[in-house]
Design an enzyme around this catalytic site. Sequence first.
Site, PDB file in Angstrom:
ATOM      1  CG  HIS A 185      -1.818   1.017   1.327  1.00 23.47           C
ATOM      2  ND1 HIS A 185      -3.119   1.096   1.042  1.00 23.47           N
ATOM      3  CD2 HIS A 185      -1.627   2.560   1.889  1.00 23.47           C
ATOM      4  CE1 HIS A 185      -3.515   2.421   1.093  1.00 23.47           C
ATOM      5  NE2 HIS A 185      -2.707   3.061   1.677  1.00 23.47           N
ATOM      6  CD  GLU A 186       1.470   3.625   3.601  1.00 20.08           C
ATOM      7  OE1 GLU A 186       2.011   4.700   2.965  1.00 20.08           O
ATOM      8  OE2 GLU A 186       0.557   3.399   4.250  1.00 20.08           O
ATOM      9  CG  HIS A 223       0.077   6.188  -0.710  1.00 22.10           C
ATOM     10  ND1 HIS A 223      -0.937   7.120  -1.330  1.00 22.10           N
ATOM     11  CD2 HIS A 223      -0.222   5.733   0.389  1.00 22.10           C
ATOM     12  CE1 HIS A 223      -1.786   6.964  -0.431  1.00 22.10           C
ATOM     13  NE2 HIS A 223      -1.660   6.103   0.554  1.00 22.10           N
ATOM     14  CG  HIS A 241       0.118   9.116  -7.050  1.00 21.09           C
ATOM     15  ND1 HIS A 241      -0.824   9.329  -5.971  1.00 21.09           N
ATOM     16  CD2 HIS A 241      -0.054   9.631  -8.134  1.00 21.09           C
ATOM     17  CE1 HIS A 241      -1.948  10.066  -7.041  1.00 21.09           C
ATOM     18  NE2 HIS A 241      -1.365  10.166  -8.042  1.00 21.09           N
TER      19      HIS A 241
END
Length: 700
Positions: A482-483, A486, A489
């Site tokens: 998940h991180e 990010h 991104h």
Amino acid sequence: MPSHADLNASLNPALVEWNGLHGLPRFDAVSDGDFAPAFDAALADHEAEIDAIAGNAEPASFANTIVALEIAGDNLSRVSALFWNRAGAHTNEAIQALEREIAPKMSRHYSKIGMNAVLFARIDALWESQAALGLTLEEQRVLERHWKGFVKSGAKLPKAEQDRLAAINEELAGLGARFGQNVLGDEKGWFLMLNGEAELAGLPEFVRDAMAAAAVERGEPGKYAVTLSRSIIEPFLTFSDRRDLREQAFRAWTARGANGGDTDNRAIVEKTLALRAEKAKLLGYDNFAALKLDNTMAKTADAVNDLLRKVWARAVARAREEETELAAVIAGEGKNHGVKPWDWRHYAEKLRAERFNFSEAELKPYLQLEKIIEACFDVAQRLFGIRAVERKGVPAYHPDVRLFEIRDAADRLVALFLGDYFARSSKRSGAWMSSFQSQHKLPLKNGAIGELPIIYNVCNFAKPAEGKPALLSLDDARTLFHEFGHALHGMLSNVTYPSVSGTGVSRDFVELPSQLYEHWLTVPDILKTYAVHFETGEPMPQSLLDKVLAARTINAGFNTVEFTSSALVDMAFHTRPAGGDPMAVQAEVLSDIGMPDAIVMRHATPHFQHVFAGDGYSAGYYSYMWSEVLDADAFAAFEETGDAFDPVMAGRLKDNIYSVGGSIDPEEAYKAFRGKLPSPDAMLKKKGLSTFDELSGSDA
């Protein structure tokens, strides 16, 4: 008052002149005492830049006003990035004291800018004449962001109301800093020291190892510490056979921020909600939720609550079925107690072991931190053509932090990535991504053209004993993916302007790249390659892999109830008139929705840092679920091709989601990738909260 020259003379150059490897900050050259004078100098520099932009004798243009604002405050950005990283990931009493001082000081600074009438007049003139300016789509978005930001900062308010708004913002900044520090204080201050087999009953070796390391950190070698770090408390609640100790630890975990004394957050919450409501009224909004939801995909509280309540109805029904199943397991052991919150994880794990014939303890030896990091990087290379090269021996902000160069297929450096994976008492709980600097292409005053993204992930995995590998739970592994989603991104950003770079998107879109990336963890090819036993090196057996995939929706009701109840309480806080005891509001909302007694909110109000340690997710916690609707539909696009790494779909994902930041409207970005906007159907199916018949008849 010191002169501008005196302020800059007292500034440690290492805070603003980043001349480490590839422009990395020289962390080892910065001490805690450097920050206070650095903030004074950087704030003064930024104020002078703002005055120059506002006082420009030339008529306002996009270049001399908006572009100038985009690159102003570079020194302040650098000092701030280093300071807030230290405040979150490696703090101490000196940093915390300065944080309580700096948070309101920064608020005063930005309030003064946002209420600068001469500067706003220039921005407003551009806003009114934008049709004649020949702006690109990205430039239109940047202009809109600045104009709306000034309006929400009170630029159009009368002077008296501006002064009141500035005072509110300053007080809120101080309250948010105190809230987060209080939670950290409760987490740091509590531990349960265990000693002897009777107190360790049921705990597998990996949990004992983590607890032993935590005990050493607290000066008790040879013992075992239960701490309030999620990487220890959750496995302890899952595996400990000692119901009395589970209850003791659970009550401490859920009481963070509500223990009375200096670290109690309940009065802070009440004051925060009153100030937020007043701020919304000043700015012309019915409530704080309306203010926060303006310029998001959801747009209104009604739209948010419609989604949350639709999911809630299915989740709570599933959770009650799960509770009945857990009660049967308890009765099967010859015990006569009901299912309490400190029992749920323990008996859910037993039910999983019974139903799917495997346990978390059996799975964990195959989930080495090192291998899951490799898996993250491999997925990124297969989807986006980038690779990670670790650089050892380069000082970071803590010895545990690792540095990676991110390079493209032509071996060009596209980003720097820092991974900070282990829990420590100087780090706040949870996991997050942030940046030291964001990608953009503008020329800077130092002569550089654009900047390389320098991105970091912070996690709180249990640090293993010396010489042993760090082993993750499946949830830990998902958190790492998940991180890193990010992080991608930020690292894949390809825009011109800093304000729309990377994660500079609406709150309910920002979780799409991260939650979508989680899906690749359980792609069979990835698990087969990287889920290998830490002792034998053998891949996870196909039979165990099949069980893991089959068990993905077990406990779905519990997980969704935990989250959705928190999101509904958040929305109630920010849509109802302020006043009264927030804990009474929380209790009323939970009663109204029929919260099961055996489950608690994922984040009870006194330690709900997403919402009260700053306002980043205030009236916005729902955004994880909003983005989950998007991510389930987005991954379905890959599934429809029959290839989780389909190159055409991966190219569309990179070009329309990961690289564009906030340079285009999020709805348009998603439609450019997928061809349509999603319904909640794929998300409900992924969670196991709908049947095929329900999906086929859905009109959501």
